[in-house]
Design an enzyme around this catalytic site. Structure first.
Site, short mmCIF file in Angstrom:
data_model
loop_
_atom_site.label_atom_id
_atom_site.label_comp_id
_atom_site.label_asym_id
_atom_site.label_seq_id
_atom_site.Cartn_x
_atom_site.Cartn_y
_atom_site.Cartn_z
N ASP A 17 57.49 53.47 16.07
CA ASP A 17 57.69 53.11 17.70
C ASP A 17 58.62 51.68 17.56
O ASP A 17 58.54 50.90 18.03
CB ASP A 17 56.74 52.68 18.38
CG ASP A 17 55.57 51.71 17.75
OD1 ASP A 17 55.69 51.59 16.64
OD2 ASP A 17 54.86 51.28 18.61
N HIS A 249 53.11 42.99 10.32
CA HIS A 249 52.22 44.23 10.38
C HIS A 249 52.77 45.49 9.43
O HIS A 249 52.06 46.05 8.89
CB HIS A 249 52.02 44.58 11.77
CG HIS A 249 51.39 43.70 12.74
ND1 HIS A 249 50.19 43.05 12.64
CD2 HIS A 249 51.94 42.84 13.73
CE1 HIS A 249 49.91 42.18 13.31
NE2 HIS A 249 50.90 42.05 14.22
#
Length: 325
Positions: A17, A249
């Site tokens: 995303d 992340h």
């Protein structure tokens, strides 16, 4: 089941995303000699799915890898809910640091993300790793589409969960799991080889302002591009966490999938809370106690959950790979 040939490149589908740290992970994957990126699939999360597809196509054009297919994923959750929270305040309205890049020339393929995952896992049984960097809707849809998918896929390495720490959407939930908790519960209980890399681990891996300056001073085309888009992400971390750096992340989850020696894991059954104040909470049952009564965890398969990480090795790998091109 076919077993991956020793020395062969690891086939990876990145479910993404994009997202600033997604961009870093995608570029990093393309720079790892031991990895073959066989496709990108897109999902809502940092941005809506349509924009995620546009950004994925754009990043592949920047990388000179328009040969890699992009399959668009779901626009709604597995229960047909719409995405309530988009992290544009983290990544910029365009997902890529508010740079307003021109639209990509390429287009997504006709197959959906779930269909593409099922097809590739069938084509290369035991060899495909799905690295899921957003909510788990597409992966859950692939599991529902093909009962054999959980056995055919080599591994599902996912960025998600906050194991024994507070979440980053609220104290209970991490963003990717919160994005579609029902899908996450389907994935965690499907019986595939699953590695979960949560924010308990990724919050230990930080790209500092000094690291960014080092990237900026290099001639690497990926490093130069990333420095352009990083400011919004840095600004968010200054506001939210009072830190002069950013959490890595997505690159951490990707590298953990490629090189498991960078992390240590615990194992157990994971379930996800799907409603109420703790919606999106991930609970790991370590299976050390055998409960007398049947529970929602009884007979659920074990998954791997990362608990420690070699953060300096991950930052060094990222810097080395992105600066030398």
């Amino acid at each position: 089941m076919a077993v991956a040939v020793p020395g062969a490149k690891k086939k990876i589908i990145i479910d993404t995303d994009p997202g600033v740290d997604d961009a870093m992970a995608i570029f990093l994957a393309l720079r790892l000699p031991e990895v073959e990126v066989i496709g990108l699939t897109t999902i809502f999360g940092n941005v809506y799915t349509t924009l995620a597809t546009r950004n994925a196509l754009h990043l592949l054009e920047i990388a000179g890898r328009i040969d890699i297919p992009v399959a668009e994923g779901s626009h709604v959750t597995i229960t047909k809910g719409t995405k309530l929270r988009i992290a544009d305040f983290v990544h910029g309205v365009d997902g890529l640091g508010n740079q307003n890049f021109p639209p990509p020339k390429g287009k997504a393929i006709e197959k959906s993300a779930a269909e593409f995952m099922v097809e590739q896992a069938k084509l290369y049984p035991g060899e495909v790793t799905v690295v899921a960097l957003g909510p788990l809707t597409n992966v859950a849809l692939a599991i529902q589409l093909d009962p054999a998918f959980s056995k055919n896929v080599g591994q599902i390495a996912l960025l998600g969960g906050a194991f024994a720490v507070n979440g980053n959407v609220n104290p209970a939930a991490e963003a990717n799991i919160f994005g579609d908790p029902d899908a996450a519960d389907v994935v965690f209980t499907c019986g595939a080889d699953i590695l979960a890399v949560g924010i308990n681990v990724t919050h230990q891996v930080v790209l500092t302002a000094a690291d960014r300056d080092k990237l900026a001073s290099s001639n690497g085309k990926f490093a130069q591009y990333l420095c352009k888009i990083l400011e919004v992400y840095f600004s968010y971390h200054r506001d939210a966490y009072q830190m002069n750096g950013v959490y890595l992340h997505d690159p951490t989850a990707l590298l953990a999938a490629v090189d498991p020696s960078l992390i240590t894991c615990t194992e157990g059954a994971v379930r996800v809370q799907t409603n109420g104040i703790t919606r999106g909470l991930t609970i790991l049952y370590n299976k050390k106690k055998r409960f007398a009564e049947l529970t929602e965890w009884t007979d659920k398969p074990s998954v791997k959950v990362a608990v420690t990480v070699d953060s300096s090795a991950i930052v060094k790998l990222l810097m080395d790979r992105l600066m030398d091109l």
